[in-house]
Design an enzyme around this catalytic site. Structure first.
Site, short mmCIF file in Angstrom:
data_model
loop_
_atom_site.label_atom_id
_atom_site.label_comp_id
_atom_site.label_asym_id
_atom_site.label_seq_id
_atom_site.Cartn_x
_atom_site.Cartn_y
_atom_site.Cartn_z
N ALA A 37 45.91 27.49 35.69
CA ALA A 37 47.02 27.01 34.88
C ALA A 37 47.16 25.50 34.99
CB ALA A 37 48.32 27.69 35.32
N GLY A 77 45.20 30.74 37.99
CA GLY A 77 45.55 31.49 36.79
C GLY A 77 44.35 32.04 36.06
N GLU A 80 43.62 35.19 37.70
CA GLU A 80 44.66 36.15 37.34
C GLU A 80 44.42 36.72 35.94
OE1 GLU A 80 48.53 35.04 39.90
OE2 GLU A 80 47.81 33.40 38.62
N GLU A 100 46.03 28.11 45.00
CA GLU A 100 47.38 27.53 44.91
C GLU A 100 48.01 27.26 46.27
OE1 GLU A 100 47.11 30.43 41.36
OE2 GLU A 100 46.20 30.17 43.32
#
Length: 164
Positions: A37, A77, A80, A100
């Site tokens: 992200a 992300g 994910e 992260e």
């Protein structure tokens, strides 16, 4: 970015609504699945548009098989998104992880729930809490990916999608 998230949402909804589409394959470009992200979005509490977690859920809920073709990296992300897919194929040189934690954050798009369900709690906790990058061969042993290929990952994903 919000542009990528919106394109994923639009594409998935179109594919689900189109009876001629039998399966969906998600890939990145330029030899990378996704580095994750856009961290700049974390600082704006009133982000407009779609959220990564809702896109991952949309992928998972698809009535059609969704296959991730992972080349290069699938981090944060990006991993994910791949976890929301029904199947994952990785190039032998690919790396995956949830880094992260190295900047003081926990995965925020349901990776902390999907990863343990897929590979078990001990292995998932190691990946979530250390932020280390997992090579494709280890990901296969853990059950994080369904197949590792040395050839064209996109073609292998399309072949798998057609098979399932």
């Amino acid at each position: 970015s919000l542009t990528v998230l919106q394109a994923l949402e639009d594409g998935l909804k179109r594919a689900d609504a189109d009876p001629s589409v039998k399966a969906v394959m998600i890939c990145g470009e330029n030899g990378k699945f996704s580095a994750g992200a856009d961290i700049r979005g974390f600082s704006s509490p009133q982000r407009r548009g779609v959220a990564l977690g809702s896109i991952v859920s949309l992928i998972e809920r698809s009535k059609k098989p969704v296959v991730a073709a992972i080349e290069g990296i699938a981090l944060g992300g990006g991993l994910e998104v791949a976890l929301g897919c029904h199947y994952r194929i990785a190039h032998v040189k690919a790396h995956m992880g949830l880094p992260e934690v190295t900047i003081g954050l926990l995965p925020g798009a349901q990776g902390t729930q999907r990863l343990p369900r897929l590979i078990g709690v001990p292995a998932a906790l190691d990946i979530i809490t250390t932020g280390r990058h997992i090579p494709a061969t280890e990901a296969l042993k853990l059950g994080l990916v369904d197949e590792v290929v040395e050839e064209n990952t996109v073609e292998a994903a399309i072949h798998l999608a057609n098979k399932v």
